[in-house]
Design a protein around this motif. Structure first.
Motif, mmCIF file in Angstrom:
data_model
loop_
_atom_site.group_PDB
_atom_site.id
_atom_site.type_symbol
_atom_site.label_atom_id
_atom_site.label_comp_id
_atom_site.label_asym_id
_atom_site.label_seq_id
_atom_site.Cartn_x
_atom_site.Cartn_y
_atom_site.Cartn_z
ATOM 1 N N ASN A 44 2.393 -7.193 -0.090
ATOM 2 C CA ASN A 44 1.900 -5.916 -0.585
ATOM 3 C C ASN A 44 2.877 -5.202 -1.508
ATOM 4 O OD1 ASN A 44 -0.821 -5.082 0.788
ATOM 5 N ND2 ASN A 44 0.362 -6.153 2.345
ATOM 6 N N SER A 91 -1.324 -11.514 -4.310
ATOM 7 C CA SER A 91 -1.983 -10.369 -3.687
ATOM 8 C C SER A 91 -1.641 -9.154 -4.549
ATOM 9 C CB SER A 91 -1.555 -10.186 -2.234
ATOM 10 O OG SER A 91 -2.298 -9.159 -1.619
ATOM 11 N N ASP A 92 -1.003 -8.119 -4.001
ATOM 12 C CA ASP A 92 -0.582 -6.979 -4.820
ATOM 13 C C ASP A 92 0.916 -7.032 -5.106
ATOM 14 O OD1 ASP A 92 -1.476 -4.748 -6.241
ATOM 15 O OD2 ASP A 92 -0.757 -3.365 -4.714
ATOM 16 N N ARG A 128 -0.398 -0.504 -6.587
ATOM 17 C CA ARG A 128 -0.646 0.665 -5.754
ATOM 18 C C ARG A 128 0.628 1.386 -5.363
ATOM 19 N NH1 ARG A 128 -4.722 -2.416 -1.697
ATOM 20 N NH2 ARG A 128 -3.417 -4.159 -2.377
ATOM 21 N N THR A 137 -6.235 -8.127 -2.383
ATOM 22 C CA THR A 137 -6.349 -7.551 -3.719
ATOM 23 C C THR A 137 -7.322 -8.361 -4.570
ATOM 24 O OG1 THR A 137 -4.054 -6.798 -3.595
ATOM 25 C CG2 THR A 137 -5.063 -6.853 -5.778
#
Length: 777
Positions: A252, A659-660, A692, A537
């Protein structure tokens, strides 16, 4: 002698844990910055630790003390032949299969011998110290504190001091590799002196003191198989949880040494505390906290969409890891044997640690298509919950009954309680199918949700999650005095929550797990779209209506920043050779025109297969049909681009994510210098920095200034609530020549890239990711 032995063990542990982030950072760029690199490295480290402990166990069991000293002093200088620490750089991973075997073999050749020898130090020197005429020799486990202190200094000092100030490899001055080699030389001297002290002591031995004898009276003979199994299991659970928490955090944010180190520091801190005369009341307090944290963590895993800040989620994962490690390692410390079985004890602990690593890094990616191993180990942790955690008063009837259930009646009661948990969860999920979307629609209009949701700060989804999962989890907590029911209750809840919802507006078309993460392709019935999801994501989507499927979606929408860039590069400014790192669903192929060359660099072969499968996405197939020369290069974008001829590309787009998580090695100064060499004089670099939690723009602003580049950025906040199929996105563009940016220079939505001198310029040797973390998010 105590200072000498403690110093030797401390320096050995320092070197052992210093080389771990060093070697992982060396290999990380070759595998695209995926968090799985660290987990695989941890398997190697744990396996070498097991080999070292086995060596110490056999050596001390077969030979007298003086012969042990001679043998080990002959082994100790062998690693000098492979120093300084470095990788076999000419090796590259195979693109046709999982790189796990390649990585393990590369690590074995690069640092296998030094790591193995270092792994022998702690158990071997503690065993030698037990032969020294010293008051503390009766319980040499106190030296474990020196080992853990050295480990903590290395892990905390590496990202804070060593990484920012020293390069990885040997150069003109002091480097991390040279520093490590110098430290190993110091260690040889310290162990030689300790060996001399053990030699002088000869075969002098000690009986355990009264306190230690009372706590370990049952281990005067070889530990029973049941005892060994408990030691292994108590070591297995924290090891597996550590790797699970590491994957969660790095997927993340970013795969960087600092974020690898945080879970490992908590893991080691638990060892330090429990082996430092940890009092029974502290162990009891941790045992009380453990079921609470397990329940909260399971709730966040099953209650999808519940309003919990990301920082709170990370804190919960790390807190659970720490408390579970404290309970499991505390149980190990409370049952540690006398010095006669010291090496067997360490060996069993090492077996548990390596089994945890093997389960997470080697078995789970093959057996599971999701990260199910994390949930499984949480359930096992619940099953290991200590039974003696009664409150001073047992007012609750359910608690008392749960604590006293035994025999056939107890089994029936346990089965009934588990069925209650299953029926409650499954029944409410079935009854509330479709309620969530209806409630969300009412929130903005009228009805119960519109009136009560704003008052509580909870959304309709939050209320439904509390209704479905709150009751079963409260029941699990009341049953915590019966670990079997508590753990199985959590397991049943996790299984039911993971079952597909037939009424859902999304249908799972495909799911697989690779070394690089979990990939899903979903069909959205409401929007008539296919979506590619990596981790948690979205990595691209496509309209499934044939009349709209040529229109790029999400971060690549024509009304977004990347659409502006391609509009500016039409006509005389058109680009003939385009390179893209990161494929996703292939949405950027929709911008390529007939006659243009488009090369995608994608590290995950599974992503290539999905993007080229017309039953999932057709961007690439449609581009080829238009006459685009579309090429796929499987492997890390930076490494493969380095093999192309200089001055080839007119446009380089950096769009690689795990992913992110941001692959930091793609946005360092060295990486941009490579891209600039591969570009034409009028070339442009575009970077998708949508994230994010990380504010990357100032880092690229500093880099553009350092390399004398012209740069702009646009942070587009319009999402699909305003424009259907469009995601908010943030892009940066830089070029050698100002005129290369075309009409973007006149577009007021595009602004100069912000700079922050305090962040410096990120390099392959230094990247302070936490300095750009948006803590408000």
């Amino acid at each position: 002698m105590l200072i000498l032995f403690a110093a030797a063990i401390c320096v050995s542990a320092f070197l052992l844990f210093l080389v771990q982030p060093m070697i992982a950072k060396m290999v990380l760029p070759q595998l695209g910055g995926t968090p799985s690199v660290w987990n695989t490295c941890m398997v190697f480290f744990q396996a070498m630790l097991l080999a070292g402990y086995s060596y110490a166990h056999v050596l001390t069991g077969r030979f007298q003390i003086r012969r042990q000293v001679v043998v080990h002093l002959l082994v100790l200088p062998l690693p000098l032949a492979v120093l300084p620490v470095a990788l076999a750089f000419e090796w590259t991973p195979s693109q046709s299969r999982s790189p796990i075997a390649w990585l393990l073999w590369l690590l074995t050749l690069s640092i296998g011998l030094p790591f193995f020898v270092l792994s022998t130090t702690a158990p071997l020197l503690q065993k030698w110290f037990s032969h020294i005429p010293h008051a503390l020799a009766k319980d040499p486990y106190v030296l474990y504190a020196a080992s853990n202190f050295g480990s903590m200094v290395a892990l905390l000092g590496y990202p804070a001091i060593i990484e920012p100030n020293l390069s990885l490899h040997t150069g003109g001055g002091l480097s991390q590799s040279r520093l490590w080699s110098m430290g190993y030389g110091v260690l040889i001297v310290l162990i030689g002196a300790a060996g001399w002290g053990a030699w002088r002591a000869g075969n002098h031995t000690h009986e355990p003191d009264a306190h230690h004898a009372t706590t370990t009276s049952a281990v005067s003979s070889l530990p029973e198989l049941r005892t060994l199994a408990r030691w292994v299991l108590w070591a297995f659970v924290p090891s597996s949880l550590m790797l699970g928490a590491t994957s969660y955090v790095t997927l993340n944010i970013a795969a960087i040494p600092l974020l690898w180190i945080i879970p490992l520091v908590l893991y080691l801190l638990s060892f330090i505390l429990v082996f430092a005369k940890w009092k029974s009341q502290f162990h009891g307090a941790m045992s009380q906290a453990m079921p609470v944290l397990l329940i909260l963590l399971v709730f966040t895993m099953v209650a999808e969409g519940f309003s919990i800040p990301f920082g709170g989620r990370i804190l919960l994962h790390l807190s659970t890891l720490f408390v579970v490690a404290m309970v499991c390692h505390g149980s190990l410390a409370r049952q540690r044997p006398s010095t006669g079985h010291l090496t067997a004890f360490y060996l069993a602990m090492s077996v548990g640690g390596v089994l945890g690593g093997i389960f997470n890094a080697l078995i789970a990616p093959v057996v599971f298509v999701s990260t199910a191993e994390y949930a499984i180990v949480l359930v096992v942790a619940g099953l290991l919950l200590p039974k003696g955690i009664r409150q001073p008063t047992q007012a609750a009837t359910v608690e008392s009954a749960a604590a006293d259930g035994t025999g056939a009646a107890g089994f029936v009661r346990d089965a009934a309680l588990i069925l209650v948990i299953a029926a409650w969860t499954g029944g409410l999920i079935w009854l509330t199918q479709g309620t969530e979307r209806a409630a969300e629609g009412q929130t903005a209009q009228h009805g119960f949700w519109a009136t009560h949701a704003p008052m509580t700060g909870l959304s309709p989804t939050d209320w439904l999650n509390l209704l479905i999962y709150g009751g079963p989890l409260v029941l699990c907590y009341l049953l915590r005095l019966r670990p079997l029911v508590f753990g199985l209750g959590l397991g049943v809840l996790l299984v039911i929550a993971d079952m597909p919802d037939a009424s859902s507006h999304t249908v799972l078309l495909h799911q697989e797990r690779t070394f690089f993460g979990v990939l899903k392709v979903k069909f959205d019935r409401d929007l008539d779209t296919h979506r590619l999801i990596h981790g948690n994501t979205d990595h691209g989507a496509q309209w499934w209506n044939p009349d709209k499927r040529d229109e790029p979606m999400t971060y690549y929408h024509r009304k977004g920043p990347i659409g502006d860039l391609f509009n500016a590069l039409q006509g005389p400014n058109s680009r003939s050779h385009i390179a893209v790192t990161g494929l996703g669903a292939g949405a950027l192929a929709s911008y390529a025109q007939p006659g243009q060359s488009l090369t995608f660099y994608e590290i995950d072969p599974a992503v290539v297969m999905i993007a080229l499968d017309p039953s999932y996405f057709t961007y690439c197939e449609d581009a080829k049909r238009r006459g685009v020369d579309l090429q796929m290069v499987v492997g890390d974008g930076r490494l493969n681009m380095a093999r192309t001829v200089d001055g080839l590309y007119d446009l380089v787009i950096l769009d690689a994510f795990s992913s992110d998580s941001l692959p930091v090695h793609l946005i360092t100064r060295e990486a941009f210098e490579l891209y600039l060499r591969k570009m034409t004089r009028n070339g442009v670099i575009a970077v998708n920095i949508s994230n994010r939690y990380l504010h990357i723009a100032p880092v690229l602003g500093n880099l553009a200034e350092e390399l004398h580049l012209v740069g702009l950025h646009r942070h587009d906040h319009e999402d699909e609530d305003i424009v259907p199929g469009k995601y908010a996105s943030h892009w940066v563009v830089v070029a050698k020549q100002r005129e290369a940016l075309g009409t973007l220079l006149e577009d007021k939505r595009w602004e100069p890239i912000p700079k922050n001198p305090a962040l410096g310029v990120w390099t392959d040797n230094f990247s302070n990711v936490l300095s750009v973390f948006d803590w408000r998010s």
